[in-house]
Design a protein around this motif. Sequence first.
Motif, PDB file in Angstrom:
ATOM      1  N   GLU A   1     -66.399  37.981  27.639  1.00 18.22           N
ATOM      2  CA  GLU A   1     -65.554  37.037  26.918  1.00 18.22           C
ATOM      3  C   GLU A   1     -66.383  36.104  26.046  1.00 18.22           C
ATOM      4  O   GLU A   1     -65.999  35.780  24.913  1.00 18.22           O
ATOM      5  CB  GLU A   1     -64.708  36.230  27.903  1.00 18.22           C
ATOM      6  CG  GLU A   1     -63.669  37.029  28.661  1.00 18.22           C
ATOM      7  CD  GLU A   1     -64.239  37.838  29.817  1.00 18.22           C
ATOM      8  OE1 GLU A   1     -63.541  38.724  30.334  1.00 18.22           O
ATOM      9  OE2 GLU A   1     -65.409  37.598  30.198  1.00 18.22           O
ATOM     10  N   THR A   2     -67.532  35.663  26.541  1.00 22.07           N
ATOM     11  CA  THR A   2     -68.393  34.774  25.760  1.00 22.07           C
ATOM     12  C   THR A   2     -68.947  35.492  24.532  1.00 22.07           C
ATOM     13  O   THR A   2     -68.937  34.955  23.420  1.00 22.07           O
ATOM     14  CB  THR A   2     -69.553  34.258  26.630  1.00 22.07           C
ATOM     15  OG1 THR A   2     -69.036  33.626  27.782  1.00 22.07           O
ATOM     16  CG2 THR A   2     -70.397  33.267  25.850  1.00 22.07           C
TER      17      THR A   2
ATOM     18  N   THR B   1     -72.395  29.840  24.068  1.00 18.41           N
ATOM     19  CA  THR B   1     -71.496  29.046  23.244  1.00 18.41           C
ATOM     20  C   THR B   1     -71.504  29.578  21.823  1.00 18.41           C
ATOM     21  O   THR B   1     -72.523  30.127  21.379  1.00 18.41           O
ATOM     22  CB  THR B   1     -71.899  27.558  23.237  1.00 18.41           C
ATOM     23  OG1 THR B   1     -71.119  26.858  22.257  1.00 18.41           O
ATOM     24  CG2 THR B   1     -73.358  27.391  22.905  1.00 18.41           C
ATOM     25  N   SER B   2     -70.409  29.412  21.123  1.00 14.93           N
ATOM     26  CA  SER B   2     -70.331  29.861  19.740  1.00 14.93           C
ATOM     27  C   SER B   2     -70.941  28.864  18.768  1.00 14.93           C
ATOM     28  O   SER B   2     -71.195  29.191  17.600  1.00 14.93           O
ATOM     29  CB  SER B   2     -68.868  30.112  19.348  1.00 14.93           C
ATOM     30  OG  SER B   2     -68.128  28.901  19.426  1.00 14.93           O
TER      31      SER B   2
ATOM     32  N   ALA C   1     -66.702  36.505  17.146  1.00 13.24           N
ATOM     33  CA  ALA C   1     -65.625  36.005  16.294  1.00 13.24           C
ATOM     34  C   ALA C   1     -66.142  34.872  15.406  1.00 13.24           C
ATOM     35  O   ALA C   1     -65.822  34.804  14.212  1.00 13.24           O
ATOM     36  CB  ALA C   1     -64.449  35.520  17.146  1.00 13.24           C
ATOM     37  N   ALA C   2     -66.954  33.977  15.973  1.00 11.39           N
ATOM     38  CA  ALA C   2     -67.533  32.874  15.197  1.00 11.39           C
ATOM     39  C   ALA C   2     -68.481  33.403  14.132  1.00 11.39           C
ATOM     40  O   ALA C   2     -68.526  32.879  13.008  1.00 11.39           O
ATOM     41  CB  ALA C   2     -68.270  31.912  16.127  1.00 11.39           C
TER      42      ALA C   2
ATOM     43  N   ARG D   1     -61.169  44.055  17.126  1.00 13.92           N
ATOM     44  CA  ARG D   1     -61.606  43.216  16.008  1.00 13.92           C
ATOM     45  C   ARG D   1     -62.314  44.072  14.958  1.00 13.92           C
ATOM     46  O   ARG D   1     -62.140  43.870  13.759  1.00 13.92           O
ATOM     47  CB  ARG D   1     -62.535  42.114  16.497  1.00 13.92           C
ATOM     48  CG  ARG D   1     -63.011  41.196  15.351  1.00 13.92           C
ATOM     49  CD  ARG D   1     -63.899  40.061  15.830  1.00 13.92           C
ATOM     50  NE  ARG D   1     -63.175  39.145  16.698  1.00 13.92           N
ATOM     51  CZ  ARG D   1     -63.440  38.974  17.993  1.00 13.92           C
ATOM     52  NH1 ARG D   1     -64.424  39.653  18.553  1.00 13.92           N
ATOM     53  NH2 ARG D   1     -62.747  38.128  18.711  1.00 13.92           N
TER      54      ARG D   1
ATOM     55  N   CYS E   1     -65.848  44.705  19.644  1.00 18.24           N
ATOM     56  CA  CYS E   1     -65.673  43.267  19.450  1.00 18.24           C
ATOM     57  C   CYS E   1     -66.122  42.804  18.067  1.00 18.24           C
ATOM     58  O   CYS E   1     -65.921  41.644  17.708  1.00 18.24           O
ATOM     59  CB  CYS E   1     -66.442  42.489  20.512  1.00 18.24           C
ATOM     60  SG  CYS E   1     -65.712  42.588  22.165  1.00 18.24           S
TER      61      CYS E   1
ATOM     62  N   ASP F   1     -67.627  37.974  23.026  1.00 16.17           N
ATOM     63  CA  ASP F   1     -66.504  38.178  22.121  1.00 16.17           C
ATOM     64  C   ASP F   1     -66.252  36.939  21.267  1.00 16.17           C
ATOM     65  O   ASP F   1     -66.061  37.043  20.046  1.00 16.17           O
ATOM     66  CB  ASP F   1     -65.255  38.523  22.927  1.00 16.17           C
ATOM     67  CG  ASP F   1     -64.054  38.815  22.056  1.00 16.17           C
ATOM     68  OD1 ASP F   1     -64.079  39.818  21.331  1.00 16.17           O
ATOM     69  OD2 ASP F   1     -63.086  38.029  22.089  1.00 16.17           O
ATOM     70  N   ARG F   2     -66.277  35.758  21.881  1.00 14.36           N
ATOM     71  CA  ARG F   2     -66.039  34.519  21.131  1.00 14.36           C
ATOM     72  C   ARG F   2     -67.154  34.270  20.112  1.00 14.36           C
ATOM     73  O   ARG F   2     -66.889  33.822  18.987  1.00 14.36           O
ATOM     74  CB  ARG F   2     -65.923  33.325  22.088  1.00 14.36           C
ATOM     75  CG  ARG F   2     -64.640  33.288  22.882  1.00 14.36           C
ATOM     76  CD  ARG F   2     -64.436  31.926  23.522  1.00 14.36           C
ATOM     77  NE  ARG F   2     -65.461  31.623  24.508  1.00 14.36           N
ATOM     78  CZ  ARG F   2     -65.376  31.965  25.792  1.00 14.36           C
ATOM     79  NH1 ARG F   2     -64.322  32.629  26.243  1.00 14.36           N
ATOM     80  NH2 ARG F   2     -66.343  31.642  26.630  1.00 14.36           N
TER      81      ARG F   2
END
Length: 243
Positions: free
Chosen positions: A37-38, A10-11, A44-45, A106, A69, A40-41
């Motif tokens: 995908e996790t 989780t972010s 981003a956070a 990114r 990423c 990557d998120r």
Amino acid sequence: MFGTFLKTPTSHAAEILAQEGYAFVVIDEEHAPFNPETTDRILAACRATGIAGVVRVADTGQILRVLDCGAAGVLVPHVDSPERARQVVAMARYRGGARGFSNTTRAGGFGATGMAEHIAEQDAGVAVVAMIEDPRAIDCIDAIAAVDGIDAFFIGRGDLTVAYGAQSQAASEVRGAVDAITAAARKAGRRVFVMSGTPEDAAELSAKGATGFIMASDQGFMRQGAKAVFQSYAAALSEKQSV
């Protein structure tokens, strides 16, 4: 610098830790259930909240993906020879390396950063941290430290303890390995990261030259907090019932 491992996909943990002043988090793709995908998120956070997102990759084949990423660095397990160190560096560097080029990621501002600027920023800004956690690595630690592009060592005291057949990280073999790693890092001008369980342990390692400290993990913090709250409420209610 203070940081922690992230084990939960989780972010939210990265955002909370950024708010509390931590400098970095290590997304643990080696020992936790993360998918691309996790990760990557979470990266981003990390960028959004100003905390450095480092990824502990399961193998060198994942270095390109996590750097694209937007990872601030990679933590690479079992760097046990100068040849392995050179391979790791090559995967993380454009110039003089073998990193596949793309600036439509990114890391490249999704194409907003020009080719030359992207290459220069990534080669200068991405940290390559070699995990030293094998007796074989201790035998050639000066040669590993001399590899251009290795920015720091992470001392894997847990794996070293297991590999030496020792009973604890306080064993003489493990302490000797720590001394060898910190001495080689000091000679080559490399930084040292460690995982530390107590402030006293961190202070001892700081005296040896460590400057990056990983305390527990998001799971560990959750357990510690949950235990402390549970015990305080249980004690308070037990005292009230006894009156």
